[in-house]
Design a protein around this motif. Sequence first.
Motif, mmCIF file in Angstrom:
data_model
loop_
_atom_site.group_PDB
_atom_site.id
_atom_site.type_symbol
_atom_site.label_atom_id
_atom_site.label_comp_id
_atom_site.label_asym_id
_atom_site.label_seq_id
_atom_site.Cartn_x
_atom_site.Cartn_y
_atom_site.Cartn_z
ATOM 1 N N ALA A 250 4.778 -23.888 -5.554
ATOM 2 C CA ALA A 250 5.575 -23.070 -6.466
ATOM 3 C C ALA A 250 6.133 -23.913 -7.613
ATOM 4 N N GLU A 251 6.449 -25.177 -7.338
ATOM 5 C CA GLU A 251 6.996 -26.047 -8.395
ATOM 6 C C GLU A 251 6.000 -26.230 -9.534
ATOM 7 N N HIS A 252 4.706 -26.283 -9.186
ATOM 8 C CA HIS A 252 3.690 -26.410 -10.237
ATOM 9 C C HIS A 252 3.698 -25.168 -11.143
ATOM 10 N N VAL A 253 3.878 -24.012 -10.512
ATOM 11 C CA VAL A 253 3.887 -22.765 -11.293
ATOM 12 C C VAL A 253 5.082 -22.769 -12.240
ATOM 13 N N LEU A 254 6.239 -23.148 -11.688
ATOM 14 C CA LEU A 254 7.465 -23.137 -12.494
ATOM 15 C C LEU A 254 7.357 -24.124 -13.654
ATOM 16 N N ALA A 255 6.812 -25.300 -13.383
ATOM 17 C CA ALA A 255 6.698 -26.311 -14.436
ATOM 18 C C ALA A 255 5.816 -25.808 -15.583
#
Length: 351
Positions: A157-162
């Motif tokens: 999910a962090e990749h998506v947010l970034a």
Amino acid sequence: MQTRVIQLDRERPDSSAIVEAADVLRRGGLVAFATETVYGLGAIATEPRAVRRIFEAKGRPSFNPLIVHVDGMDRARECSLGWDELASELATRFWPGPLSLILPRSRRIPDEVTAGRPTVAVRMPATPVALALIGQLGAPLAAPSANRSNRISPTRAEHVLADLDHRVDLILDTGPTSLGLESTVLDLTTVPPRILRPGPLMAPEIEAAIRGLRLAEGPSRQGHEGTFPDATAPAASPGMLPVHYAPTTPAYRIGPGDDPHGIVWPDRSALLIVGELAGVRWPREVPRIVLAEPTVAARELYATLHDLDARGLQAIFVAMPPLGLEWAAIRDRLHRATRPLVEQLPLDVEE
Ligand code: AMP
Ligand code: MG
């Protein structure tokens, strides 16, 4: 737009969050969610305006069609025409799972999804969150990988947010994805069927599952033999564009024909060894990461590239995996994420 992130249990996602996500989608919004391959950026597939927002959020070229995610064969039939015995057998054997099937599309699927093509890609993902969402909506979800176009696909999910903060309404965070590479895309509109994009599911497994099925030699087989379509050849499938899935840091691949001893290592570089390149003595001062086993390499590849990309390096070097079929999908993605080593040498010598 404010992007909300909701953390959910991977096995039993909270149903009130699913209801909320379905509401966002019904209002024409975008929701990112995990499948077993990578995180997808979803919109209701039968809503052209919502689907157009996917292209805007990703900066995706309008000629690149989307995979439609379904929660079973019945919904796949609604999205396609000519769902036949072979499609049923494949879906029975491999769904839910990382196999996207290309079939003629039905009228329910708008041009926006298929980029005007007469065909549609359908797949049933395996994660409870994806299936709950589609079930709650009672509609198929168009969902490409939840990254900006040409960037590295998201496995967390962090990749998506970034990549997509302020561009997606809601991210359902269920932790890292289990397979880590995009699905195998199988074209059933040709005789024999052909793999358009190599993925976690390989040709021999597909052939073995269906007696008498022989697949056409396709990009996956080319990958198997270590050759790739040249940059000027028309793309058999849009996802097969030569530059794709790339880090922003210059990344160079070291193949079997390259001499690793001739590399000029900039001060700030890192080495990613995929598979084991026996007999090479890599410089000790260059930080290295080894992904030695295919399943682990698939699961960790994108997260590793994301991490390396965030380090502000001058160059990333990737020692390419061996030519075995079990490495074909990884080789394919790495080919699209990197440039040949020869492009590095003259450029960085002066540094
Ligand atoms: P992504 O979901 O970002 O992994 O990309 C989806 C990929 O699926 C595209 O890039 C194509 O390679 C493939 N695809 C989807 N629909 C079709 C189609 N109708 N014909 C051929 N390939 C397709
Ligand atoms: Mg993608």
